[in-house]
Write an enzyme that holds these catalytic residues in place. Structure first.
Site, PDB file in Angstrom:
ATOM      1  N   HIS A 228       0.831  -1.205   0.000  1.00 16.17           N
ATOM      2  CA  HIS A 228       0.000   0.000   0.000  1.00 16.17           C
ATOM      3  C   HIS A 228       0.863   1.251   0.000  1.00 16.17           C
ATOM      4  CE1 HIS A 228      -4.215  -1.532   1.303  1.00 16.17           C
ATOM      5  NE2 HIS A 228      -3.700  -2.225   0.312  1.00 16.17           N
TER       6      HIS A 228
ATOM      7  N   TYR B 272      -9.314   5.659   7.151  1.00 14.35           N
ATOM      8  CA  TYR B 272      -9.511   6.030   8.551  1.00 14.35           C
ATOM      9  C   TYR B 272     -10.549   7.153   8.563  1.00 14.35           C
ATOM     10  CZ  TYR B 272      -5.279   3.420   9.848  1.00 14.35           C
ATOM     11  OH  TYR B 272      -4.344   2.428  10.059  1.00 14.35           O
TER      12      TYR B 272
ATOM     13  N   PRO C  90      -4.796   0.412  18.537  1.00 17.60           N
ATOM     14  CA  PRO C  90      -4.435  -0.031  17.181  1.00 17.60           C
ATOM     15  C   PRO C  90      -4.535   1.043  16.092  1.00 17.60           C
ATOM     16  CG  PRO C  90      -6.584  -0.913  17.814  1.00 17.60           C
ATOM     17  CD  PRO C  90      -6.045  -0.224  19.021  1.00 17.60           C
TER      18      PRO C  90
ATOM     19  N   LYS D  49       0.724   0.154  15.120  1.00 14.03           N
ATOM     20  CA  LYS D  49       2.111   0.042  15.599  1.00 14.03           C
ATOM     21  C   LYS D  49       2.405  -1.193  16.450  1.00 14.03           C
ATOM     22  CE  LYS D  49       4.283   3.369  13.740  1.00 14.03           C
ATOM     23  NZ  LYS D  49       4.040   2.778  12.441  1.00 14.03           N
TER      24      LYS D  49
ATOM     25  N   TYR E 267       3.719   6.532  10.230  1.00  7.70           N
ATOM     26  CA  TYR E 267       2.904   5.369   9.881  1.00  7.70           C
ATOM     27  C   TYR E 267       3.744   4.289   9.208  1.00  7.70           C
ATOM     28  CZ  TYR E 267      -1.338   2.849   8.526  1.00  7.70           C
ATOM     29  OH  TYR E 267      -2.318   1.905   8.397  1.00  7.70           O
TER      30      TYR E 267
HETATM   31  C1  PHB Z   1      -6.096  -4.276  10.523  1.00  6.17           C
HETATM   32  O1  PHB Z   1      -6.068  -4.513   9.315  1.00  6.17           O
HETATM   33  O2  PHB Z   1      -6.461  -5.132  11.348  1.00  6.17           O
HETATM   34  C2  PHB Z   1      -5.693  -2.928  10.996  1.00  6.17           C
HETATM   35  C3  PHB Z   1      -5.191  -2.015  10.091  1.00  6.17           C
HETATM   36  C4  PHB Z   1      -4.816  -0.754  10.514  1.00  6.17           C
HETATM   37  C5  PHB Z   1      -4.944  -0.400  11.837  1.00  6.17           C
HETATM   38  C6  PHB Z   1      -5.445  -1.315  12.759  1.00  6.17           C
HETATM   39  C7  PHB Z   1      -5.814  -2.589  12.344  1.00  6.17           C
HETATM   40  O3  PHB Z   1      -4.593   0.850  12.243  1.00  6.17           O
END
Ligand code: PHB
Ligand code: APR
Length: 391
Positions: free
Chosen positions: A72, A200, A293, A297, A385
């Site tokens: 990505h 997000y 989450p 990280k 990130y």
């Molecule tokens: C996930 O794909 O489980 C996932 C992705 C990004 C995040 C948290 C969880 O910030």
């Protein structure tokens, strides 16, 4: 039973450490409380930082990740009914790989066993003793009998609920803790992702995240109140709520629905233990620290801890040098605190506080607007990130 490095926990931290040590000719034994099947099925995170992906490749365990993982080049921030794309290669010259933690765990277990490595499943560590004496040992039970693993060094990679952290003397330990006033309801669904990259989303109804596991499987999350039971959320209610939270003002985006195969609740917490070492006991990964989450990280931090430890243990094994082992806790904690900061920032920027009012929400939009308008602000998010800047 005797080994050079006793490792508690066959999560990504314990398994990668055991593999990296093996590559340097250092023997270890991994004790894991659960069965292999349980460990390989556990649903966890899915974003692998650039440097962690490079480490897996360099250690010969990145093949399936490169074949099946999705590279990505950015993420999308959605807020106030608008979408803003962060282009990682343009902003910081790196990218991330979407590849489930549980797949990394499968790859590492397969590789350790193929290399003749010792992973004792269904073997729960019950006590870590003599960590001041230089010849520590771990008591463990396989359900039938208690056994003892004698080691030169013990590394507790036993997660947040393990025994490692509690085995440091209380008088040397400080902990730092923050519990957030919301949790995530996560689903896995058999439906192709509705987006190419992660979204997000901040909305007045709460945060939502669109992630994925493959071209056919979507992973999505909703901010929910603490104490929520998945039984309160029918499939239809989940899809309706996700649709409302991801909606763009011009109606130009649609969320695809499909059968939900898993529902779970993740509490949101930040936690750090200092120090991460006492005598011959070292902590790594979730055993020492957890992050909410939102910044993706947790897995990466766990991997970075054991990358540092593997280097330190290699120097110690080669020529007895303890310099890197002695600085491990300070070195690891500098990165840990940067990750804590980033995870806290992402979490508080994107989740409306149920106790907060319009003022706090307006501040969040203003913060997100600045990321959309300022290259410097966007670069800071992209850098953190894809891999925390060196500290
Ligand atoms: C996930 O794909 O489980 C996932 C992705 C990004 C995040 C948290 C969880 O910030
Ligand atoms: N004895 C043996 N094994 C134990 C014990 C014990 N007493 N206690 C816990 N374990 C095992 C757990 O069953 C688990 O398999 O330790 C392992 C810890 O693994 P993880 O929880 O995956 O922790 P870690 O390897 O540090 O990885 C951190 O996991 O929770 C996510 O977001 C987090 O992605 C991050 C990653």
């Amino acid at each position: 039973m005797r080994t050079r490095v006793g490792i508690i926990g066959a999560g990504p931290a314990g398994l990668l450490l055991s593999h990296l040590l093996h590559l340097q000719g250092i023997e270890s034994v991994v004790l894991e409380a659960r069965s292999r099947d349980y460990v390989e099925r556990r649903q966890r995170a899915g974003v692998v930082e650039h440097a962690v992906a490079e480490t897996l490749r360099g250690a010969g365990v990145g093949g399936r990740m490169d074949r099946e993982g999705l590279v990505h080049h950015g993420i999308e921030l959605r807020f106030d009914g608008r979408a803003h794309h962060l282009d990682f290669p343009d902003l910081c010259g790196r990218e991330v790989v979407i590849y489930a933690q549980t797949e990394i765990v499968k790859d590492l277990i397969a590789r350790r066993l193929a290399d003749g490595g010792k992973i004792l499943f269904e073997s729960r560590a019950t006590a870590i003793e003599d960590i001041d004496a230089g010849s520590p040992h771990v008591r463990f039970t396989d359900g039938a009998a208690e056994q003892v693993l004698e080691c030169d060094i013990v590394v507790a990679c036993d997660g947040f609920h393990g025994i490692g952290r509690a085995s440091l003397p209380a008088e040397v330990v400080r902990t730092f803790d923050k519990v957030y006033p919301f949790s995530w309801l996560g689903i896995l669904a058999d439906v192709p992702p509705s987006c190419d990259e992660l979204i997000y989303a901040h909305s007045d109804r709460g945060f939502a995240l669109h992630s994925m596991r493959s071209e056919q499987v979507s992973r999505l999350y909703l901010q929910v109140p603490n104490g929520t039971d998945t039984a309160e959320w029918s499939d239809e209610r989940i899809w309706d709520e996700l649709t409302a939270r991801f909606a763009l003002a011009d109606g130009s985006w649609e969320l695809k629905r499909g059968p939900i195969t898993d529902k779970s609740i993740t509490p949101m917490r930040s936690f750090v233990t200092e120090p991460m070492r006492h005598g011959s006991l070292f902590l790594a990964g979730d055993a020492a620290h957890i992050v909410p989450p939102t910044g993706a990280k947790g897995l990466n931090l766990a991997m970075h801890d054991v990358m540092l430890l593997a280097e330190a243990l290699t120097a110690w094994d080669r020529d007895g040098s303890t310099t890197l082992l002695d600085s491990y806790s300070d070195d690891a904690l500098r990165r840990v605190w940067r990750a804590e900061h980033f995870s806290y920032r992402m979490t508080t920027m994107l989740h409306p506080d149920p106790q907060g009012g319009d003022f706090e929400r307006r501040l969040q939009i203003s913060d997100l607007d600045r990321i959309a308008a300022s290259r410097a602000a966007a670069t800071e998010i992209a850098e953190n990130y894809t891999g925390l800047p060196q500290v």
